[in-house]
Write a protein that holds these residues in place. Structure first.
Motif, PDB file in Angstrom:
ATOM      1  N   GLU A  42      87.260 -78.834 -87.224  1.00  0.00           N
ATOM      2  CA  GLU A  42      88.591 -78.440 -87.726  1.00  0.00           C
ATOM      3  C   GLU A  42      88.762 -78.905 -89.168  1.00  0.00           C
ATOM      4  O   GLU A  42      89.311 -78.206 -90.011  1.00  0.00           O
ATOM      5  N   TRP A  60      94.698 -89.710 -83.182  1.00  0.00           N
ATOM      6  CA  TRP A  60      94.269 -88.394 -82.685  1.00  0.00           C
ATOM      7  C   TRP A  60      93.826 -88.486 -81.228  1.00  0.00           C
ATOM      8  O   TRP A  60      93.290 -89.513 -80.794  1.00  0.00           O
ATOM      9  N   GLU A  63      89.736 -86.312 -77.396  1.00  0.00           N
ATOM     10  CA  GLU A  63      88.947 -85.072 -77.285  1.00  0.00           C
ATOM     11  C   GLU A  63      89.027 -84.203 -78.538  1.00  0.00           C
ATOM     12  O   GLU A  63      88.333 -83.197 -78.642  1.00  0.00           O
ATOM     13  N   LYS A  64      89.882 -84.586 -79.462  1.00  0.00           N
ATOM     14  CA  LYS A  64      90.028 -83.806 -80.709  1.00  0.00           C
ATOM     15  C   LYS A  64      89.421 -84.513 -81.918  1.00  0.00           C
ATOM     16  O   LYS A  64      89.604 -84.078 -83.058  1.00  0.00           O
ATOM     17  N   ARG A  65      88.757 -85.644 -81.694  1.00  0.00           N
ATOM     18  CA  ARG A  65      88.223 -86.382 -82.838  1.00  0.00           C
ATOM     19  C   ARG A  65      86.795 -86.848 -82.573  1.00  0.00           C
ATOM     20  O   ARG A  65      86.369 -87.015 -81.421  1.00  0.00           O
ATOM     21  N   GLY A  95      85.956 -77.473 -83.230  1.00  0.00           N
ATOM     22  CA  GLY A  95      87.380 -77.706 -82.962  1.00  0.00           C
ATOM     23  C   GLY A  95      87.841 -79.140 -83.151  1.00  0.00           C
ATOM     24  O   GLY A  95      89.021 -79.450 -82.936  1.00  0.00           O
ATOM     25  N   LYS A  96      86.936 -80.028 -83.553  1.00  0.00           N
ATOM     26  CA  LYS A  96      87.337 -81.443 -83.684  1.00  0.00           C
ATOM     27  C   LYS A  96      87.432 -81.848 -85.148  1.00  0.00           C
ATOM     28  O   LYS A  96      86.804 -81.236 -86.010  1.00  0.00           O
TER      29      LYS A  96
END
Ligand SMILES: O=C(O)[C@H](CS(=O)(=O)O)OP(=O)(O)O
Ligand SMILES: [Mg+2]
Length: 240
Positions: A42, A60, A63-65, A95-96
Motif C-alpha cells: 500500500e 496499524w 495484518e495491514k503492516r 495490500g500492506k
C-alpha cells in the motif's frame, strides 16, 4: 535542469534543498522500496530510527503492516523482514504498509524529506526515474547516494551516473556539478558488468558474506521495474 550528484547525504548542502531529490541506495534500500511497491504494498514508510518505526507501526492493524528492520546487513530482532528485495513478494507485501529502517538508505531519505518532491531510484527502476525527470523538468535536482555510514559507496554513484547519462543524452540545457561527470565516467566503465562491480565493492562484499549473491544479481538488473516511488508525506512513499 541543474543537476547535482552528492555521493552521501552528509555531502549535501545544509542551507538549501532542491526542487526534486532523487535518493539512491542500490544495495539495498531503494531497490527494496521499488520492489515492495511494485509487488502491491500500500505504501512504504521509512524511518531513520528503529524505536520510532516500532511506535508508529504499532498504530496499524498487524495484518495491514510489515516491519522491515536492518542493521549491518542483518534483520533486526522483532521485525518481520530485513532489507532483502527478494522477500517482497506480492503474497507477503500485497495490500500492506511496509515500515522500514535500514543502515544507510532511510538516513538519506530523512536528509531530504522536506524537499518539494522526493523520489527514489535504484538500478532496477533507473528508467522510471529518468522518465519522471524528463517529463516534469524540475529546475534543480539532487541525486543523493546513501553511501555507507557516512562514507562513499561505489554502487550508489554508479546508479547516479546511469541516471545522469540518460538525462544528458536527452536534455540540451543540463548543467551539473563535477560529481555528475565523475558519476557518468564510473557508470560508463561498469555499465556492461554491474554485477562484477557489486562483487568488488565493499558493500557487495559485505552482503556476499551474508549469502547475498541472489540479492546482488537482482539489484544489478537494470530497468527491471517500471515503478517510481514518490513521497506523498514525509517518509511515506507510494507509486507515482
Ligand atoms: O541492507 C543493506 O544492504 C545495507 C546494510 S549494510 O550497509 O550492508 O550494513 O543497508 P542500506 O541502508 O540499504 O545501505
Ligand atoms: Mg546501501
Amino acid at each position: 535542469m541543474k543537476l547535482f550528484v552528492y555521493h552521501t547525504p552528509e555531502l549535501t548542502p545544509t542551507d538549501c534543498l532542491p526542487d526534486c531529490a532523487v535518493v539512491v541506495d542500490v544495495l539495498r534500500a531503494t531497490t527494496t522500496i521499488a520492489t515492495a511497491l511494485n509487488a502491491g504494498a500500500e505504501a512504504v514508510q521509512a524511518f531513520k530510527d528503529l524505536d520510532e518505526l516500532m511506535n508508529k507501526s504499532a498504530a496499524w492493524l498487524p495484518e495491514k503492516r510489515l516491519r522491515a528492520g536492518e542493521r549491518g546487513g542483518q534483520k533486526v530482532e522483532n521485525c518481520d523482514l530485513g532489507n532483502s528485495p527478494l522477500d517482497c513478494t506480492p503474497k507477503l507485501v500485497g495490500g500492506k504498509r511496509l515500515f522500514i529502517s535500514t543502515t544507510n538508505g532511510t538516513r538519506a531519505l530523512q536528509r531530504v524529506e522536506q524537499a518539494p518532491t522526493v523520489i527514489t531510484a535504484a538500478i532496477v527502476n533507473r528508467q522510471a526515474a529518468v522518465n519522471y525527470l524528463l517529463k516534469n523538468q524540475p529546475e534543480t535536482v539532487w541525486i543523493v547516494g546513501s553511501g555507507w555510514e557516512g562514507s562513499y559507496s561505489l554502487e550508489d554513484t554508479a546508479c547516479a551516473g546511469a541516471i545522469a547519462m540518460s538525462l544528458l543524452n536527452q536534455s540540451s540545457d543540463l548543467v551539473g556539478n563535477d560529481e555528475v561527470i565523475a558519476a557518468i565516467a564510473l557508470y560508463t566503465q561498469w555499465q556492461d558488468n554491474l554485477l562484477k562491480m557489486f562483487h568488488q565493492c565493499s558493500h557487495g562484499q559485505r552482503l556476499l558474506k551474508l549469502d547475498g549473491d541472489e540479492d546482488l544479481k537482482y539489484c544489478a538488473t537494470i530497468d527491471l521495474l517500471d515503478v517510481l516511488p514518490i513521497q506523498k508525506e514525509p517518509g511515506v512513499f507510494i507509486i507515482n
